[in-house]
Design a protein around this motif. Sequence first.
Motif, PDB file in Angstrom:
ATOM      1  N   VAL A 138       0.833  -1.206   0.000  1.00 17.93           N
ATOM      2  CA  VAL A 138       0.000   0.000   0.000  1.00 17.93           C
ATOM      3  C   VAL A 138       0.866   1.254   0.000  1.00 17.93           C
ATOM      4  O   VAL A 138       0.626   2.209  -0.756  1.00 17.93           O
ATOM      5  CB  VAL A 138      -0.951  -0.011   1.210  1.00 17.93           C
ATOM      6  CG1 VAL A 138      -1.696   1.322   1.313  1.00 17.93           C
ATOM      7  CG2 VAL A 138      -1.960  -1.153   1.081  1.00 17.93           C
ATOM      8  N   LEU A 139       1.915   1.250   0.831  1.00 21.49           N
ATOM      9  CA  LEU A 139       2.790   2.421   0.898  1.00 21.49           C
ATOM     10  C   LEU A 139       3.555   2.618  -0.401  1.00 21.49           C
ATOM     11  O   LEU A 139       3.787   3.750  -0.839  1.00 21.49           O
ATOM     12  CB  LEU A 139       3.752   2.281   2.078  1.00 21.49           C
ATOM     13  CG  LEU A 139       3.117   2.386   3.473  1.00 21.49           C
ATOM     14  CD1 LEU A 139       4.147   2.079   4.556  1.00 21.49           C
ATOM     15  CD2 LEU A 139       2.524   3.774   3.691  1.00 21.49           C
ATOM     16  N   PHE A 140       3.972   1.519  -1.034  1.00 17.10           N
ATOM     17  CA  PHE A 140       4.659   1.631  -2.319  1.00 17.10           C
ATOM     18  C   PHE A 140       3.739   2.207  -3.384  1.00 17.10           C
ATOM     19  O   PHE A 140       4.166   3.003  -4.235  1.00 17.10           O
ATOM     20  CB  PHE A 140       5.191   0.260  -2.751  1.00 17.10           C
ATOM     21  CG  PHE A 140       6.613   0.020  -2.355  1.00 17.10           C
ATOM     22  CD1 PHE A 140       7.047   0.303  -1.070  1.00 17.10           C
ATOM     23  CD2 PHE A 140       7.522  -0.483  -3.261  1.00 17.10           C
ATOM     24  CE1 PHE A 140       8.354   0.082  -0.687  1.00 17.10           C
ATOM     25  CE2 PHE A 140       8.842  -0.699  -2.905  1.00 17.10           C
ATOM     26  CZ  PHE A 140       9.259  -0.421  -1.615  1.00 17.10           C
ATOM     27  N   THR A 141       2.475   1.792  -3.354  1.00 20.79           N
ATOM     28  CA  THR A 141       1.515   2.336  -4.319  1.00 20.79           C
ATOM     29  C   THR A 141       1.325   3.834  -4.117  1.00 20.79           C
ATOM     30  O   THR A 141       1.310   4.616  -5.078  1.00 20.79           O
ATOM     31  CB  THR A 141       0.173   1.608  -4.185  1.00 20.79           C
ATOM     32  OG1 THR A 141       0.370   0.204  -4.394  1.00 20.79           O
ATOM     33  CG2 THR A 141      -0.829   2.136  -5.206  1.00 20.79           C
ATOM     34  N   LEU A 142       1.179   4.238  -2.849  1.00 22.75           N
ATOM     35  CA  LEU A 142       1.043   5.667  -2.562  1.00 22.75           C
ATOM     36  C   LEU A 142       2.303   6.430  -2.961  1.00 22.75           C
ATOM     37  O   LEU A 142       2.223   7.541  -3.503  1.00 22.75           O
ATOM     38  CB  LEU A 142       0.758   5.871  -1.072  1.00 22.75           C
ATOM     39  CG  LEU A 142      -0.590   5.333  -0.558  1.00 22.75           C
ATOM     40  CD1 LEU A 142      -0.687   5.520   0.955  1.00 22.75           C
ATOM     41  CD2 LEU A 142      -1.754   6.028  -1.259  1.00 22.75           C
ATOM     42  N   ALA A 143       3.469   5.826  -2.705  1.00 24.05           N
ATOM     43  CA  ALA A 143       4.724   6.482  -3.087  1.00 24.05           C
ATOM     44  C   ALA A 143       4.818   6.634  -4.597  1.00 24.05           C
ATOM     45  O   ALA A 143       5.292   7.661  -5.106  1.00 24.05           O
ATOM     46  CB  ALA A 143       5.911   5.672  -2.563  1.00 24.05           C
ATOM     47  N   ARG A 144       4.356   5.625  -5.347  1.00 28.78           N
ATOM     48  CA  ARG A 144       4.401   5.720  -6.813  1.00 28.78           C
ATOM     49  C   ARG A 144       3.472   6.816  -7.314  1.00 28.78           C
ATOM     50  O   ARG A 144       3.825   7.588  -8.212  1.00 28.78           O
ATOM     51  CB  ARG A 144       4.010   4.380  -7.433  1.00 28.78           C
ATOM     52  CG  ARG A 144       4.149   4.369  -8.945  1.00 28.78           C
ATOM     53  CD  ARG A 144       3.661   3.064  -9.532  1.00 28.78           C
ATOM     54  NE  ARG A 144       2.225   2.907  -9.349  1.00 28.78           N
ATOM     55  CZ  ARG A 144       1.307   3.447 -10.125  1.00 28.78           C
ATOM     56  NH1 ARG A 144       1.663   4.227 -11.134  1.00 28.78           N
ATOM     57  NH2 ARG A 144       0.019   3.244  -9.897  1.00 28.78           N
ATOM     58  N   SER A 185       5.105  10.165  -6.390  1.00 31.18           N
ATOM     59  CA  SER A 185       6.298  10.437  -7.197  1.00 31.18           C
ATOM     60  C   SER A 185       5.941  10.737  -8.649  1.00 31.18           C
ATOM     61  O   SER A 185       6.557  11.608  -9.285  1.00 31.18           O
ATOM     62  CB  SER A 185       7.253   9.243  -7.134  1.00 31.18           C
ATOM     63  OG  SER A 185       6.653   8.091  -7.706  1.00 31.18           O
ATOM     64  N   THR A 186       4.941  10.033  -9.197  1.00 32.18           N
ATOM     65  CA  THR A 186       4.528  10.298 -10.578  1.00 32.18           C
ATOM     66  C   THR A 186       3.941  11.699 -10.724  1.00 32.18           C
ATOM     67  O   THR A 186       4.258  12.431 -11.671  1.00 32.18           O
ATOM     68  CB  THR A 186       3.497   9.250 -11.030  1.00 32.18           C
ATOM     69  OG1 THR A 186       4.057   7.939 -10.887  1.00 32.18           O
ATOM     70  CG2 THR A 186       3.097   9.478 -12.475  1.00 32.18           C
ATOM     71  N   THR A 187       3.100  12.084  -9.765  1.00 35.78           N
ATOM     72  CA  THR A 187       2.504  13.419  -9.812  1.00 35.78           C
ATOM     73  C   THR A 187       3.572  14.500  -9.661  1.00 35.78           C
ATOM     74  O   THR A 187       3.588  15.496 -10.389  1.00 35.78           O
ATOM     75  CB  THR A 187       1.451  13.557  -8.709  1.00 35.78           C
ATOM     76  OG1 THR A 187       0.483  12.507  -8.828  1.00 35.78           O
ATOM     77  CG2 THR A 187       0.751  14.897  -8.799  1.00 35.78           C
ATOM     78  N   GLY A 240      15.833  11.707  -6.843  1.00 34.66           N
ATOM     79  CA  GLY A 240      15.925  11.879  -5.397  1.00 34.66           C
ATOM     80  C   GLY A 240      14.591  11.685  -4.700  1.00 34.66           C
ATOM     81  O   GLY A 240      14.510  11.039  -3.648  1.00 34.66           O
ATOM     82  N   ILE A 241      13.527  12.224  -5.277  1.00 30.55           N
ATOM     83  CA  ILE A 241      12.193  12.061  -4.678  1.00 30.55           C
ATOM     84  C   ILE A 241      11.770  10.603  -4.703  1.00 30.55           C
ATOM     85  O   ILE A 241      11.200  10.089  -3.717  1.00 30.55           O
ATOM     86  CB  ILE A 241      11.180  12.948  -5.434  1.00 30.55           C
ATOM     87  CG1 ILE A 241      11.471  14.429  -5.148  1.00 30.55           C
ATOM     88  CG2 ILE A 241       9.750  12.609  -5.020  1.00 30.55           C
ATOM     89  CD1 ILE A 241      10.615  15.378  -5.950  1.00 30.55           C
ATOM     90  N   GLN A 242      12.035   9.891  -5.794  1.00 31.14           N
ATOM     91  CA  GLN A 242      11.661   8.483  -5.871  1.00 31.14           C
ATOM     92  C   GLN A 242      12.409   7.647  -4.846  1.00 31.14           C
ATOM     93  O   GLN A 242      11.809   6.802  -4.164  1.00 31.14           O
ATOM     94  CB  GLN A 242      11.928   7.958  -7.286  1.00 31.14           C
ATOM     95  CG  GLN A 242      10.980   8.512  -8.334  1.00 31.14           C
ATOM     96  CD  GLN A 242      11.316   8.009  -9.725  1.00 31.14           C
ATOM     97  OE1 GLN A 242      12.382   7.435  -9.956  1.00 31.14           O
ATOM     98  NE2 GLN A 242      10.415   8.229 -10.676  1.00 31.14           N
ATOM     99  N   ILE A 243      13.721   7.867  -4.710  1.00 30.73           N
ATOM    100  CA  ILE A 243      14.500   7.105  -3.725  1.00 30.73           C
ATOM    101  C   ILE A 243      14.002   7.389  -2.316  1.00 30.73           C
ATOM    102  O   ILE A 243      13.839   6.478  -1.483  1.00 30.73           O
ATOM    103  CB  ILE A 243      15.995   7.440  -3.869  1.00 30.73           C
ATOM    104  CG1 ILE A 243      16.530   6.930  -5.217  1.00 30.73           C
ATOM    105  CG2 ILE A 243      16.799   6.844  -2.722  1.00 30.73           C
ATOM    106  CD1 ILE A 243      17.951   7.347  -5.502  1.00 30.73           C
ATOM    107  N   ARG A 299       4.972  17.404 -12.515  1.00 38.30           N
ATOM    108  CA  ARG A 299       5.017  18.845 -12.246  1.00 38.30           C
ATOM    109  C   ARG A 299       6.425  19.405 -12.385  1.00 38.30           C
ATOM    110  O   ARG A 299       6.614  20.528 -12.869  1.00 38.30           O
ATOM    111  CB  ARG A 299       4.469  19.114 -10.845  1.00 38.30           C
ATOM    112  CG  ARG A 299       2.968  18.831 -10.709  1.00 38.30           C
ATOM    113  CD  ARG A 299       2.454  19.249  -9.352  1.00 38.30           C
ATOM    114  NE  ARG A 299       1.004  19.027  -9.242  1.00 38.30           N
ATOM    115  CZ  ARG A 299       0.286  19.324  -8.162  1.00 38.30           C
ATOM    116  NH1 ARG A 299       0.890  19.856  -7.096  1.00 38.30           N
ATOM    117  NH2 ARG A 299      -1.002  19.103  -8.154  1.00 38.30           N
ATOM    118  N   ILE A 300       7.420  18.630 -11.961  1.00 37.68           N
ATOM    119  CA  ILE A 300       8.802  19.096 -12.079  1.00 37.68           C
ATOM    120  C   ILE A 300       9.186  19.224 -13.543  1.00 37.68           C
ATOM    121  O   ILE A 300       9.841  20.192 -13.960  1.00 37.68           O
ATOM    122  CB  ILE A 300       9.754  18.142 -11.328  1.00 37.68           C
ATOM    123  CG1 ILE A 300       9.522  18.257  -9.811  1.00 37.68           C
ATOM    124  CG2 ILE A 300      11.205  18.453 -11.663  1.00 37.68           C
ATOM    125  CD1 ILE A 300      10.344  17.283  -9.001  1.00 37.68           C
TER     126      ILE A 300
END
Length: 421
Positions: free
Chosen positions: A163-169, A172-174, A196-199, A178-179
Amino acid sequence: MLLPGWRQNQLLIIIGLILIAWVLHRVSGRLIQNYVRSREGWKKWQLRLIVQLRRRLGLMWFALMASGVYIAMQNLTWPSRSYFIGLAATLAAVWVCIAFAAQLVRNRFLRRMVTWALWIYATLYFVNVADQVAGFLDGLAIGLGEFRLSLLDLITALVAIGVLFTLARVVSTTTASRIRQNEDISPSMQVLAVKGIQIFLYGFAFFMGVRAVGIDLTGLAVLSGAIGVGLGFGLQKVVSNLVSGVIILIDKSIKPGDVISLGDTFGWIQTLGARYASVVTRDGKEYLIPNEDLITNQVVNWSHTNDFVRLDIYFGTAYGDDPRVVRQLAIDSAKSVDRVLSFKSPVCHIVGFGDSSVDYILRFWIKDPTGGLTNIRGNVYLALWDAFKENDISIPFPQREVLMLEDSKLALKKAAPAALD
């Protein structure tokens, strides 16, 4: 359930609703399929949504019909006589919601695991046996000193990390989109910020998922340190490429979109990865160059500080042609090509007197090296050819004269047949 009564009646009603839902699933699925095929211009996410909707039509029809029957029986008869129908309607609705929510997980195998795990948990929860099953799974445990790991802890950790990995993805995608849309940030810093944000997000999700089930990670510090030393010796090249990638992103020496030359490879940087850079050449080949090679080897970056590139071409004309006229024709020919810059005027100089020609060099500037270098040189050569042909300027080629001596054997052989005649 096997004895006559309202429990058996509810079971028969549920079976009947399942059969009706199956029929409606087949009919409505064909109608949706024919409607989609009759229209064009569907986006990819719309087609995926329609596919998932078509797969769950039977479950959705059953949930709707079971809910309607449950509400009707609640008003017409005793509430206990519709308990199982209401439970079946609730489970069907929850299963549909879980199936659509699980689509956020990209990996197909992981998505199926998450879907089935949530389906099983929801079923146990609404049947009111979740506590009994949890107690049974908690009893299946292994212990080593003060460390204890049960099957319940393992399942909980996997679910929490998933669940946390899904939220992190999702985050990070959003954030990455934007970046990338921010034009004030350079391409290299965009890649560095996204990585850096993904890691950070994935690492934070992993440790929070492990800590959520009560697993103490302090005991793994010494073991992880020893493993890190071993990996440091075995993965020197990998670590070197990772560090080189970070250095490239920080000093901005190479960034996506730059045109570079490295050895025999000439192309533009498409992506900068953690281990390698993707370079696409003009012939469509994609080279994966390790980041370490971009740091240690000599790299020609045609668009590092600016996009201006000077190109040189060489040619020669006959000695009988006026050099001043040739130089002016060469300059005018270069200016007539579209990609050649006019405010950086081309120049032409004599560089030597050859065996058969007067040798010249023509220099001109372009601002779009990503458009190719060979093609612009070819266009300038073609313009030179046309200009020289119109003005009777000849392009010489080597010529050799062979003198045959009178006393040579070859001359005697040729003279002998003539003497016999």
